[in-house]
Motif scaffolding. Sequence first.
Motif, PDB file in Angstrom:
ATOM      1  N   GLY A 133      33.997  35.996  48.408  1.00 26.13           N
ATOM      2  CA  GLY A 133      34.264  35.879  46.859  1.00 26.13           C
ATOM      3  C   GLY A 133      35.351  35.331  46.765  1.00 26.13           C
ATOM      4  N   LEU A 134      35.799  34.471  45.502  1.00 30.79           N
ATOM      5  CA  LEU A 134      36.487  34.021  45.839  1.00 30.79           C
ATOM      6  C   LEU A 134      37.839  34.677  44.567  1.00 30.79           C
ATOM      7  CD1 LEU A 134      34.521  31.424  43.501  1.00 30.79           C
ATOM      8  CD2 LEU A 134      35.333  30.888  45.540  1.00 30.79           C
ATOM      9  N   LEU A 135      39.263  34.614  44.660  1.00 33.91           N
ATOM     10  CA  LEU A 135      40.045  34.904  44.381  1.00 33.91           C
ATOM     11  C   LEU A 135      40.502  33.678  42.845  1.00 33.91           C
ATOM     12  CD1 LEU A 135      42.663  35.003  46.993  1.00 33.91           C
ATOM     13  CD2 LEU A 135      41.386  36.333  45.886  1.00 33.91           C
ATOM     14  N   ARG A 136      40.934  34.492  41.656  1.00 30.25           N
ATOM     15  CA  ARG A 136      40.814  34.239  40.562  1.00 30.25           C
ATOM     16  C   ARG A 136      42.252  34.143  39.590  1.00 30.25           C
ATOM     17  NH1 ARG A 136      34.482  32.671  38.157  1.00 30.25           N
ATOM     18  NH2 ARG A 136      33.658  34.207  39.513  1.00 30.25           N
ATOM     19  N   GLU A 137      42.606  33.311  38.964  1.00 31.52           N
ATOM     20  CA  GLU A 137      43.399  33.992  37.934  1.00 31.52           C
ATOM     21  C   GLU A 137      43.131  33.276  36.543  1.00 31.52           C
ATOM     22  OE1 GLU A 137      47.618  32.954  38.896  1.00 31.52           O
ATOM     23  OE2 GLU A 137      47.255  33.848  41.758  1.00 31.52           O
TER      24      GLU A 137
END
Length: 398
Positions: A133-137
């Motif tokens: 998965g991806l980490l997002r801000e």
Amino acid sequence: MSARDVIVVGAGPAGAASAILLAERGWSVTLLDKAAFPRPKICGEYLSPESARILDRLGVLKAIDEAGAQPLRGMKIVAPDGTVIMGSYPTTGPWPSHRDHALAIVRERLDQILVDRARSLPVDVRERHRVTGLLREGSNVKGVQAQDAEGRALELRARLVIGADGRASAVAAALGLLRPHRLRRMALIQHVAGLDGFDERGEIFVDPPDYAILNPVAPGLVNLGLVVPLAHARPFAGRLETFFHARLRQLPRLSARLEGMKPVGALQAMGPLAYRVKEPRAGGVMLAGDATGFYDPFTGEGIFTALRSAELLAEVAHAAIERGTLEASALRPYAEARREHFRGKARLTRALQFVIARRRLANAAAHALLRRPALLDLLMGVLGDFVPPAALFSKGFR
Ligand SMILES: Cc1cc2nc3c(=O)[nH]c(=O)nc-3n(C[C@H](O)[C@H](O)[C@H](O)COP(=O)(O)OP(=O)(O)OC[C@H]3O[C@@H](n4cnc5c(N)ncnc54)[C@H](O)[C@@H]3O)c2cc1C
């Protein structure tokens, strides 16, 4: 700010090339792959002449030659009615190629050489690391979630994430960008021994709705690829080997050529081949190679496209990291450059798909190419990725 500049997901040609080009520019790069190399990859294992330019730039061409890559100075094309066209890569004219021949090499070797080259630079190469998965801000990607070789969950942060994780890209999927394609075909690939007489050419057999390609990939070893409508193979799920050999027997010109062949290793199958991927709208993330979509292997540009997209990506990524702006708008020139570079060839591959799916049209095209050797030369140059497709369209290929 992240400790690392770039995470590249996937260490195939697109990912390894992106990692090499960005590490050479001084950025800190972590390269993750779920597999341990050498790993199998279903492929016809043909590299267009222009790929050699990029492989040379990446510092791996010598190693590829030394690993036994086979030179191919052209393709023999057999039309449905048996008409034979001998296409050669043009060596004169306004568009010089880096080399006068294509190459064929088993993917395990090619991809291992690229990963070794990345490892020889300050690239943190981590095999058996699967991105989940991806980490997002906000609207920006800030890193990835992954599982390491022991199955432990990790979070890795970077200023830029590059999704070079091939078909079924986890990065493109996490961004919701994967789309099906209406072209529904399946490929079956088998290494075979016992065939000779290639004379430094690959061979293409067009027999609608199928086609087959033979590429000599090492002394005594040939990559045999067969592409068929997915619907024809589907009833044979679980019995694909039976389907494959029966289908080869149904193609008279191909089966005559295959007399004496002996399968080496396992049959590989993949379908559907074609899918589309939308452009990312998020910042901090870019896609390269098959993670941007795939159409069909007939024209053999997948590896070239992966390498060339890495080159285009590295230009834009370098400028954006240097400026410290990785918003989607700062990365957009990459999508534009890709469209600009690949549009012409994509148009040609769609036109060729139309032709090779129709027996009469395929025969007529073969006869026309026999009558017009200059057009055949141009076509070979475009297929070799060193003649611009516009040259072909302006000569009346439609
Ligand atoms: C049947 C067939 C025949 C083909 N024949 C040719 C040919 O003759 N010539 C040609 O140029 N092209 C050919 N192609 C196309 C070519 O194989 C691809 O275009 C090329 O491999 C794309 O390179 P890539 O680096 O984008 O992807 P890949 O080579 O697929 O590499 C992607 C990497 O990402 C890794 N990965 C995937 N998911 C994750 C994850 N979640 N986390 C971490 N790592 C991950 C994979 O293990 C893999 O190593 C063919 C394709 C097919 C299907």
